[in-house]
Design a protein around this motif. Structure first.
Motif, PDB file in Angstrom:
ATOM      1  N   ASP A  53     -48.034  -6.819 -31.620  1.00 26.75           N
ATOM      2  CA  ASP A  53     -49.159  -7.700 -31.974  1.00 26.75           C
ATOM      3  C   ASP A  53     -49.047  -8.126 -33.543  1.00 26.75           C
ATOM      4  N   SER A  54     -49.019  -6.856 -34.120  1.00 27.41           N
ATOM      5  CA  SER A  54     -49.026  -6.994 -35.491  1.00 27.41           C
ATOM      6  C   SER A  54     -47.833  -7.995 -36.161  1.00 27.41           C
ATOM      7  N   GLN A  55     -46.828  -7.639 -35.755  1.00 24.80           N
ATOM      8  CA  GLN A  55     -45.489  -8.416 -36.276  1.00 24.80           C
ATOM      9  C   GLN A  55     -45.645  -9.940 -35.507  1.00 24.80           C
ATOM     10  N   MET A  56     -45.987 -10.041 -34.281  1.00 30.79           N
ATOM     11  CA  MET A  56     -45.954 -11.431 -33.775  1.00 30.79           C
ATOM     12  C   MET A  56     -47.045 -12.211 -34.604  1.00 30.79           C
ATOM     13  N   ILE A  57     -48.323 -11.606 -34.825  1.00 31.16           N
ATOM     14  CA  ILE A  57     -49.281 -12.688 -35.675  1.00 31.16           C
ATOM     15  C   ILE A  57     -48.825 -12.848 -37.138  1.00 31.16           C
ATOM     16  N   ASN A  58     -47.979 -11.812 -37.614  1.00 31.26           N
ATOM     17  CA  ASN A  58     -47.326 -11.998 -38.792  1.00 31.26           C
ATOM     18  C   ASN A  58     -46.292 -12.920 -38.981  1.00 31.26           C
ATOM     19  N   THR A  59     -45.569 -12.963 -37.931  1.00 26.53           N
ATOM     20  CA  THR A  59     -44.244 -13.829 -37.890  1.00 26.53           C
ATOM     21  C   THR A  59     -44.353 -15.320 -37.351  1.00 26.53           C
ATOM     22  N   VAL A  60     -45.507 -15.340 -36.689  1.00 27.66           N
ATOM     23  CA  VAL A  60     -45.705 -16.961 -36.066  1.00 27.66           C
ATOM     24  C   VAL A  60     -46.279 -17.664 -37.164  1.00 27.66           C
ATOM     25  N   PRO A  76     -60.705 -17.562 -44.411  1.00 33.92           N
ATOM     26  CA  PRO A  76     -61.350 -16.756 -43.252  1.00 33.92           C
ATOM     27  C   PRO A  76     -60.929 -17.035 -41.992  1.00 33.92           C
ATOM     28  N   LEU A  77     -60.587 -18.158 -41.881  1.00 34.00           N
ATOM     29  CA  LEU A  77     -59.943 -18.297 -40.307  1.00 34.00           C
ATOM     30  C   LEU A  77     -58.681 -17.588 -40.061  1.00 34.00           C
ATOM     31  N   LYS A  78     -57.850 -17.659 -41.035  1.00 39.70           N
ATOM     32  CA  LYS A  78     -56.706 -16.943 -40.926  1.00 39.70           C
ATOM     33  C   LYS A  78     -56.929 -15.372 -40.613  1.00 39.70           C
ATOM     34  N   GLY A  79     -58.161 -14.973 -41.440  1.00 39.40           N
ATOM     35  CA  GLY A  79     -58.545 -13.626 -41.373  1.00 39.40           C
ATOM     36  C   GLY A  79     -58.920 -13.305 -40.063  1.00 39.40           C
ATOM     37  N   VAL A  80     -59.528 -14.236 -39.584  1.00 38.36           N
ATOM     38  CA  VAL A  80     -60.346 -13.932 -38.085  1.00 38.36           C
ATOM     39  C   VAL A  80     -59.178 -14.023 -37.125  1.00 38.36           C
ATOM     40  N   ILE A  81     -58.234 -14.973 -37.066  1.00 39.74           N
ATOM     41  CA  ILE A  81     -57.278 -14.829 -36.122  1.00 39.74           C
ATOM     42  C   ILE A  81     -56.588 -13.548 -35.987  1.00 39.74           C
ATOM     43  N   ALA A  82     -56.078 -12.941 -37.388  1.00 42.37           N
ATOM     44  CA  ALA A  82     -55.669 -11.439 -37.221  1.00 42.37           C
ATOM     45  C   ALA A  82     -56.451 -10.369 -36.926  1.00 42.37           C
ATOM     46  N   ALA A  83     -57.835 -10.461 -37.413  1.00 47.21           N
ATOM     47  CA  ALA A  83     -58.832  -9.307 -37.219  1.00 47.21           C
ATOM     48  C   ALA A  83     -59.296  -9.163 -35.874  1.00 47.21           C
ATOM     49  N   ILE A  84     -59.384 -10.342 -35.329  1.00 51.66           N
ATOM     50  CA  ILE A  84     -60.386 -10.233 -34.035  1.00 51.66           C
ATOM     51  C   ILE A  84     -59.651  -9.327 -32.989  1.00 51.66           C
ATOM     52  N   TYR A  85     -58.661  -8.820 -33.296  1.00 51.38           N
ATOM     53  CA  TYR A  85     -57.935  -7.758 -32.360  1.00 51.38           C
ATOM     54  C   TYR A  85     -58.587  -6.456 -32.456  1.00 51.38           C
ATOM     55  N   SER A  86     -58.890  -6.357 -33.806  1.00 49.44           N
ATOM     56  CA  SER A  86     -59.462  -5.049 -34.069  1.00 49.44           C
ATOM     57  C   SER A  86     -60.816  -4.945 -33.634  1.00 49.44           C
ATOM     58  N   LEU A  87     -61.754  -6.323 -33.635  1.00 48.55           N
ATOM     59  CA  LEU A  87     -62.837  -6.360 -33.049  1.00 48.55           C
ATOM     60  C   LEU A  87     -63.094  -6.188 -31.806  1.00 48.55           C
ATOM     61  N   GLY A  88     -61.912  -6.615 -31.038  1.00 47.42           N
ATOM     62  CA  GLY A  88     -62.125  -6.367 -29.566  1.00 47.42           C
ATOM     63  C   GLY A  88     -62.054  -4.799 -29.209  1.00 47.42           C
ATOM     64  N   ALA A  89     -61.082  -4.274 -30.039  1.00 51.55           N
ATOM     65  CA  ALA A  89     -60.871  -2.753 -29.530  1.00 51.55           C
ATOM     66  C   ALA A  89     -62.347  -1.884 -30.007  1.00 51.55           C
ATOM     67  N   ILE A  90     -63.164  -2.429 -31.072  1.00 52.98           N
ATOM     68  CA  ILE A  90     -64.392  -1.831 -31.251  1.00 52.98           C
ATOM     69  C   ILE A  90     -65.316  -1.690 -29.774  1.00 52.98           C
ATOM     70  N   PHE A  91     -65.181  -3.062 -29.512  1.00 57.89           N
ATOM     71  CA  PHE A  91     -66.199  -3.181 -28.450  1.00 57.89           C
ATOM     72  C   PHE A  91     -65.939  -2.249 -27.049  1.00 57.89           C
ATOM     73  N   SER A  92     -64.746  -1.980 -27.035  1.00 54.09           N
ATOM     74  CA  SER A  92     -64.370  -1.183 -25.605  1.00 54.09           C
ATOM     75  C   SER A  92     -64.638   0.388 -25.864  1.00 54.09           C
ATOM     76  N   LEU A  93     -64.627   0.908 -27.273  1.00 50.88           N
ATOM     77  CA  LEU A  93     -64.883   2.182 -27.344  1.00 50.88           C
ATOM     78  C   LEU A  93     -65.750   3.190 -26.475  1.00 50.88           C
ATOM     79  N   PRO A  94     -67.174   2.547 -26.637  1.00 49.55           N
ATOM     80  CA  PRO A  94     -67.986   3.296 -25.704  1.00 49.55           C
ATOM     81  C   PRO A  94     -67.675   3.557 -24.400  1.00 49.55           C
ATOM     82  N   LEU A  95     -66.866   2.757 -23.939  1.00 50.54           N
ATOM     83  CA  LEU A  95     -66.579   3.050 -22.465  1.00 50.54           C
ATOM     84  C   LEU A  95     -65.443   3.898 -22.114  1.00 50.54           C
TER      85      LEU A  95
END
Length: 530
Positions: A53-60, A76-95
């Motif tokens: 994921d990190s390299q795919m979003i880096n190289t595309v 900001p939009l470029k930052g959101v596209i890359a960073a949303i991966y980490s935000l999704g991870a945060i939402f799953s952690l309580p489960l």
């Protein structure tokens, strides 16, 4: 705390000494060899998804059709596209602890893998930036289920002698995914259609498909089975893989006694709740260490190279997509080599020594990198630009010797079984949160203050060195159960030690009978295990 010392609660390493006397290498043990081969695609290979994921979003971002399709996202939009991966991870952690401790490590890996396959499909067939962001959120939501369960399962299934190397290879396989993603995207960047970025996006599902295919070919964690009163199944797994079918193995009997006594003590002294993570002083210290380790793994400057190599190269005058693609592949090849090398030497050095070496060398590299970037942007000298590229290559071995090679090895050793899933989930929370923040602000910082943004990382890494010196305990050279009460009352560790000593001297209860459906390749019949 002095280097190379254990906290007061570390148990006497009786089993560690017994295992050290076993001179037969793992590759000469057929059952253990099969187990490790199956752990590769199911558990050790989980981090290939993160690397991909990190390299795919880096190289595309280098690919013109991607830039055109998403209207050249910036700031900001470029930052959101890359960073949303980490935000999704945060939402799953309580489960994650619910699935891990309730249904087992294997089902947690299966659930996370299915979610990531769905995310990769949506990402590859995205019809706009909104769908693309949702897909990346799903990918991020699924990966922590696999990471927490996979790292725990590796540590809990491995023979004690090989456990540090296998848990260290867990993170090193990140670079396999990164290298594959860099190579695939470099190969498709000449395509003049959207398939130049859709193909790499769809192929991100490959590691997850491997996990779905093979996960139920490996056994469940013996620790999980013991915690669910399935002692016979746990003992049968230890006999088959750690004793090569020999139910009379003293190591297996001692290991079973240690696991049972330690988990019993753990479950008697905890209610396995989130509140329990901050109530006892010893657990609070573990949580503080895991939280800051999560910050360190993401705020040490690694996201700059992982996600914004294109921006860094543009800053120092390199704009040719072909050159940037080749450099990216070269960086990932180098990362893989030194990452695997660092993982293979973890048994040779104390954990604290490796972490301190990591942080101090990172600070030296970042100071040199900052100076070279400043010199180029001030004087536009090509030597300074080449020096900046040199420091990009120098960065990875410094980072990998600690934050890559040791992270999950250290976390599995730091937390006892009863709180291991929650402990690693807390690490993930802070790591993903830090990753989201730094991935989001990196393009803004580079755009607005250029080389001065690297000074922020220099200051933070200096803080890391101080924190490690005072807070990180030494955990090397012990089994997981010998470390279970690292910060607790020494009497608890002594009780676990006593159970092992009784088993060694045949004073305790005999190990549970192993009622198993014996594998055809096993060296003993089921009746011999009873």
């Amino acid at each position: 705390m002095a280097p190379n010392t254990h906290a007061a609660g570390a148990a006497d390493p009786i089993l560690t000494r017994m295992v050290a006397e076993d001179k037969v290498p793992w590759w000469k043990k057929p059952n253990l060899r099969i187990l490790y081969c199956l752990l590769l695609p199911t558990c050790i290979g989980i981090e290939m998804t993160s690397g991909f994921d990190s390299q795919m979003i880096n190289t595309v971002q280098i690919v013109p059709p991607w830039q055109t399709f998403f209207h050249k996202p910036n700031g900001p939009l470029k930052g959101v596209i890359a960073a949303i991966y980490s935000l999704g991870a945060i939402f799953s952690l309580p489960l994650i602890p619910i699935v891990n401790d309730g249904f087992g490590r294997r089902w947690a890996i299966m659930l996370g893998s299915c979610i990531m396959v769905l995310g990769a499909l949506l990402q590859g067939f995205a019809n706009g930036v909104a769908m693309y962001i949702i897909a990346r959120w799903l990918l991020g939501f699924g990966i922590p289920f696999c990471i927490v369960a996979g790292s725990s399962l590796i540590g809990e299934l491995s023979y004690p002698k090989e456990r540090p190397i296998l848990t260290s290879l867990f993170n090193a396989l990140y670079f396999v995914g990164a290298l594959v993603a860099a190579g695939i995207t470099f190969g498709t960047q000449d395509l003049k259609s959207n398939w130049a970025w859709r193909i790499p996006s769809l192929l991100q599902a490959t590691p997850s498909l491997l996990q779905i295919t093979f996960i139920f070919l490996i056994p469940e964690s013996p620790r999980f089975l013991v915690s669910k009163d399935r002692r016979e199944e746990a003992f049968a797994i230890l006999v088959k893989y750690h004793g090569e079918g020999n139910a009379g193995s003293e190591i297996v009997k001692a290991e079973m006694a240690q696991i049972e006594s330690t988990i019993k003590l753990e479950l008697e002294t905890t209610n396995r709740s989130w509140f329990e993570m901050v109530k006892p002083p010893g657990m609070r210290r573990r949580v503080i260490i895991a939280s800051f380790l999560g910050l360190f793994t993401q705020w040490s400057g690694n996201t700059l190279v992982s996600y914004y190599l294109n921006d860094l190269l543009v800053l120092i005058g390199y704009t040719d997509p072909n050159f940037k693609g080749k450099l990216n592949i070269g960086l990932n090849c180098w990362n893989l080599v030194n990452g695997v090398t660092a993982a293979l030497v973890v048994r040779r050095f104390p954990r604290r020594v490796m972490y301190m070496t990591c942080a101090i060398s990172l600070l030296c590299v970042y100071i040199g990198w900052t100076i070279s970037m400043q010199q180029f942007l001030t004087h536009h000298g090509r030597v300074a630009a080449k020096l900046a590229i040199f420091f990009m290559f120098a960065y990875s071995p410094c980072y990998n010797i600690g934050y890559n090679a040791l992270t999950y090895t250290y976390l599995v050793e730091l937390f006892p079984y009863a709180q291991r899933a929650r402990g690693i989930a807390i690490f993930q929370f802070f790591g993903r949160g830090a990753g989201f923040f730094t991935t989001f602000v990196n393009p803004i910082g580079l755009q607005n203050i250029k080389w001065k943004w690297l000074v922020v990382y220099c200051c933070w890494i200096a803080f890391e060195i101080v924190f490690m010196w005072f807070m990180f305990p030494e955990t090397g050279g012990r089994t997981l159960e010998e470390l279970a009460f690292l910060f607790e009352d020494k009497s608890l560790a002594d009780q676990a030690t006593l159970a092992v000593e009784k088993q060694i001297h045949h004073e305790g209860n005999p190990p549970p009978e192993a009622h198993t459906k014996e594998d055809p390749g096993s060296r003993v019949e089921a009746k011999e295990l009873v």
